[in-house]
Design a protein around this motif. Sequence first.
Motif, PDB file in Angstrom:
ATOM      1  N   VAL A   1       0.852  -1.190   0.000  1.00 35.65           N
ATOM      2  CA  VAL A   1       0.000   0.000   0.000  1.00 35.65           C
ATOM      3  C   VAL A   1       0.885   1.237   0.000  1.00 35.65           C
ATOM      4  CG1 VAL A   1      -1.794   1.272   1.238  1.00 35.65           C
ATOM      5  CG2 VAL A   1      -1.853  -1.238   1.177  1.00 35.65           C
ATOM      6  N   GLY A   2       1.910   1.251   0.845  1.00 33.06           N
ATOM      7  CA  GLY A   2       2.821   2.376   0.863  1.00 33.06           C
ATOM      8  C   GLY A   2       3.469   2.568   2.210  1.00 33.06           C
ATOM      9  N   GLY A   3       4.103   3.737   2.356  1.00 30.03           N
ATOM     10  CA  GLY A   3       4.813   4.084   3.576  1.00 30.03           C
ATOM     11  C   GLY A   3       4.038   5.094   4.397  1.00 30.03           C
ATOM     12  N   CYS A   4       4.740   5.773   5.273  1.00 32.32           N
ATOM     13  CA  CYS A   4       4.138   6.659   6.260  1.00 32.32           C
ATOM     14  C   CYS A   4       3.243   7.729   5.645  1.00 32.32           C
ATOM     15  CB  CYS A   4       5.237   7.301   7.106  1.00 32.32           C
ATOM     16  SG  CYS A   4       4.617   8.399   8.394  1.00 32.32           S
ATOM     17  N   ASP A   5       3.742   8.466   4.662  1.00 28.99           N
ATOM     18  CA  ASP A   5       2.959   9.572   4.095  1.00 28.99           C
ATOM     19  C   ASP A   5       1.658   9.075   3.464  1.00 28.99           C
ATOM     20  OD1 ASP A   5       4.946  11.271   4.917  1.00 28.99           O
ATOM     21  OD2 ASP A   5       5.822  11.561   2.933  1.00 28.99           O
ATOM     22  N   ILE A   6       1.744   8.009   2.700  1.00 28.94           N
ATOM     23  CA  ILE A   6       0.567   7.458   2.033  1.00 28.94           C
ATOM     24  C   ILE A   6      -0.434   6.938   3.067  1.00 28.94           C
ATOM     25  CG2 ILE A   6      -0.251   5.570   0.547  1.00 28.94           C
ATOM     26  CD1 ILE A   6       2.425   5.947  -1.030  1.00 28.94           C
ATOM     27  N   ILE A   7       0.050   6.196   4.059  1.00 25.36           N
ATOM     28  CA  ILE A   7      -0.832   5.622   5.080  1.00 25.36           C
ATOM     29  C   ILE A   7      -1.491   6.729   5.896  1.00 25.36           C
ATOM     30  CG2 ILE A   7      -0.935   4.126   7.118  1.00 25.36           C
ATOM     31  CD1 ILE A   7      -0.406   2.779   4.247  1.00 25.36           C
ATOM     32  N   THR A   8      -0.724   7.738   6.279  1.00 29.47           N
ATOM     33  CA  THR A   8      -1.268   8.858   7.053  1.00 29.47           C
ATOM     34  C   THR A   8      -2.350   9.581   6.256  1.00 29.47           C
ATOM     35  OG1 THR A   8       0.859   9.110   8.176  1.00 29.47           O
ATOM     36  CG2 THR A   8      -0.660  10.954   8.316  1.00 29.47           C
ATOM     37  N   GLU A   9      -2.091   9.841   4.994  1.00 26.49           N
ATOM     38  CA  GLU A   9      -3.067  10.513   4.141  1.00 26.49           C
ATOM     39  C   GLU A   9      -4.329   9.665   3.970  1.00 26.49           C
ATOM     40  OE1 GLU A   9      -3.330  11.817  -0.497  1.00 26.49           O
ATOM     41  OE2 GLU A   9      -1.480  12.370   0.556  1.00 26.49           O
ATOM     42  N   MET A  10      -4.164   8.371   3.722  1.00 28.44           N
ATOM     43  CA  MET A  10      -5.321   7.477   3.582  1.00 28.44           C
ATOM     44  C   MET A  10      -6.143   7.457   4.868  1.00 28.44           C
ATOM     45  SD  MET A  10      -3.816   4.223   1.466  1.00 28.44           S
ATOM     46  CE  MET A  10      -5.394   3.357   1.424  1.00 28.44           C
ATOM     47  N   HIS A  11      -5.458   7.456   6.022  1.00 31.31           N
ATOM     48  CA  HIS A  11      -6.149   7.436   7.312  1.00 31.31           C
ATOM     49  C   HIS A  11      -6.969   8.719   7.491  1.00 31.31           C
ATOM     50  CE1 HIS A  11      -7.059   6.555  11.423  1.00 31.31           C
ATOM     51  NE2 HIS A  11      -6.356   7.581  11.881  1.00 31.31           N
ATOM     52  N   GLU A  12      -6.377   9.852   7.159  1.00 26.16           N
ATOM     53  CA  GLU A  12      -7.072  11.132   7.305  1.00 26.16           C
ATOM     54  C   GLU A  12      -8.315  11.208   6.426  1.00 26.16           C
ATOM     55  OE1 GLU A  12      -3.979  13.968   6.446  1.00 26.16           O
ATOM     56  OE2 GLU A  12      -3.034  13.677   8.411  1.00 26.16           O
ATOM     57  N   LYS A  13      -8.273  10.565   5.261  1.00 23.55           N
ATOM     58  CA  LYS A  13      -9.410  10.573   4.332  1.00 23.55           C
ATOM     59  C   LYS A  13     -10.437   9.481   4.649  1.00 23.55           C
ATOM     60  CE  LYS A  13      -6.899  12.349   0.310  1.00 23.55           C
ATOM     61  NZ  LYS A  13      -6.428  11.992  -1.041  1.00 23.55           N
ATOM     62  N   GLY A  14     -10.109   8.580   5.591  1.00 24.03           N
ATOM     63  CA  GLY A  14     -11.016   7.476   5.909  1.00 24.03           C
ATOM     64  C   GLY A  14     -10.845   6.266   5.002  1.00 24.03           C
ATOM     65  N   GLU A  15      -9.912   6.340   4.057  1.00 24.05           N
ATOM     66  CA  GLU A  15      -9.711   5.245   3.101  1.00 24.05           C
ATOM     67  C   GLU A  15      -9.014   4.045   3.733  1.00 24.05           C
ATOM     68  OE1 GLU A  15      -7.409   7.187   0.104  1.00 24.05           O
ATOM     69  OE2 GLU A  15      -9.103   8.354  -0.648  1.00 24.05           O
ATOM     70  N   LEU A  16      -8.127   4.304   4.694  1.00 23.83           N
ATOM     71  CA  LEU A  16      -7.367   3.215   5.303  1.00 23.83           C
ATOM     72  C   LEU A  16      -8.284   2.283   6.078  1.00 23.83           C
ATOM     73  CD1 LEU A  16      -4.560   1.970   5.774  1.00 23.83           C
ATOM     74  CD2 LEU A  16      -4.381   3.399   7.824  1.00 23.83           C
ATOM     75  N   LYS A  17      -9.199   2.835   6.849  1.00 18.19           N
ATOM     76  CA  LYS A  17     -10.129   2.027   7.645  1.00 18.19           C
ATOM     77  C   LYS A  17     -10.932   1.095   6.734  1.00 18.19           C
ATOM     78  CE  LYS A  17     -13.685   2.490  11.239  1.00 18.19           C
ATOM     79  NZ  LYS A  17     -13.128   1.518  12.164  1.00 18.19           N
ATOM     80  N   THR A  18     -11.440   1.632   5.632  1.00 15.21           N
ATOM     81  CA  THR A  18     -12.208   0.826   4.684  1.00 15.21           C
ATOM     82  C   THR A  18     -11.351  -0.300   4.114  1.00 15.21           C
ATOM     83  OG1 THR A  18     -13.539   2.759   4.117  1.00 15.21           O
ATOM     84  CG2 THR A  18     -13.583   0.926   2.567  1.00 15.21           C
ATOM     85  N   LEU A  19     -10.134   0.041   3.691  1.00  8.36           N
ATOM     86  CA  LEU A  19      -9.231  -0.952   3.118  1.00  8.36           C
ATOM     87  C   LEU A  19      -8.943  -2.073   4.113  1.00  8.36           C
ATOM     88  CD1 LEU A  19      -7.239  -1.760   0.763  1.00  8.36           C
ATOM     89  CD2 LEU A  19      -5.510  -0.488   2.045  1.00  8.36           C
ATOM     90  N   LEU A  20      -8.634  -1.713   5.357  1.00  7.63           N
ATOM     91  CA  LEU A  20      -8.279  -2.714   6.359  1.00  7.63           C
ATOM     92  C   LEU A  20      -9.490  -3.536   6.791  1.00  7.63           C
ATOM     93  CD1 LEU A  20      -5.650  -0.817   8.544  1.00  7.63           C
ATOM     94  CD2 LEU A  20      -5.313  -2.213   6.493  1.00  7.63           C
ATOM     95  N   GLU A  21     -10.660  -2.923   6.856  1.00  9.49           N
ATOM     96  CA  GLU A  21     -11.867  -3.678   7.203  1.00  9.49           C
ATOM     97  C   GLU A  21     -12.157  -4.725   6.144  1.00  9.49           C
ATOM     98  OE1 GLU A  21     -14.835  -0.647   7.797  1.00  9.49           O
ATOM     99  OE2 GLU A  21     -14.272  -0.390   9.901  1.00  9.49           O
ATOM    100  N   GLU A  22     -11.971  -4.369   4.869  1.00  8.16           N
ATOM    101  CA  GLU A  22     -12.214  -5.325   3.778  1.00  8.16           C
ATOM    102  C   GLU A  22     -11.181  -6.455   3.784  1.00  8.16           C
ATOM    103  OE1 GLU A  22     -12.256  -2.838   0.304  1.00  8.16           O
ATOM    104  OE2 GLU A  22     -14.242  -2.045   0.778  1.00  8.16           O
ATOM    105  N   ALA A  23      -9.972  -6.168   4.242  1.00  9.32           N
ATOM    106  CA  ALA A  23      -8.888  -7.160   4.228  1.00  9.32           C
ATOM    107  C   ALA A  23      -8.904  -8.071   5.441  1.00  9.32           C
ATOM    108  CB  ALA A  23      -7.540  -6.462   4.148  1.00  9.32           C
ATOM    109  N   ALA A  24      -9.469  -7.585   6.545  1.00 13.00           N
ATOM    110  CA  ALA A  24      -9.410  -8.340   7.802  1.00 13.00           C
ATOM    111  C   ALA A  24     -10.203  -9.637   7.685  1.00 13.00           C
ATOM    112  CB  ALA A  24      -9.956  -7.494   8.938  1.00 13.00           C
ATOM    113  N   PRO A  25      -9.635 -10.729   8.188  1.00 16.40           N
ATOM    114  CA  PRO A  25     -10.352 -11.995   8.159  1.00 16.40           C
ATOM    115  C   PRO A  25     -11.574 -11.925   9.091  1.00 16.40           C
ATOM    116  CG  PRO A  25      -8.266 -12.234   9.315  1.00 16.40           C
ATOM    117  CD  PRO A  25      -8.315 -10.838   8.781  1.00 16.40           C
ATOM    118  N   ALA A  26     -12.653 -12.525   8.651  1.00 18.64           N
ATOM    119  CA  ALA A  26     -13.872 -12.564   9.480  1.00 18.64           C
ATOM    120  C   ALA A  26     -13.610 -13.400  10.729  1.00 18.64           C
ATOM    121  CB  ALA A  26     -15.010 -13.151   8.674  1.00 18.64           C
TER     122      ALA A  26
END
Length: 106
Positions: free
Chosen positions: A80-105
Motif C-alpha cells: 500500500v505504501g509508507g508513512c505519508d501514504i498511510i497517514t493521508e489514507m487514514h485522514e481521508k477514511g480510506e485506510l479504515k475501509t481498506l483494512l476492514e475489507e482485508a481483515a479476516p472474518a
Amino acid sequence: MEIMDVLKEQVESNPILLYMKGSPNQPMCGFSARTVQAVMECGQKFAYVDVLSNPEVRANLPVFANWPTFPQLWVNGELVGGCDIITEMHEKGELKTLLEEAAPAE
C-alpha cells in the motif's frame, strides 16, 4: 528458505502486515510511530515485522517491494505504501475501509 521466499510467504500469509522499525507498542522511529498509530486506530488485527531485529529482511525488503523506505504496509499481498501514504489514507477514511475489507472474518 531464501529471504525472498520468506518475504513472499510473509506478505501472502498475513492479510495486513506492517514492516516497521520496532514494535507497535514501542516504535523506534517517528515514521513507524505515525504509521502504526494510523493502522491501530482502524481497529483491525495486523501482523508486523521489526526490520531492526531482522537485518536480512531490512536489507532485502526494499528490493522485493521496489520501495526503498520503512515502514511498509502490505494488504492482501500488495504494497500500500509508507508513512505519508498511510497517514493521508487514514485522514481521508480510506485506510479504515481498506483494512476492514482485508481483515479476516472472526
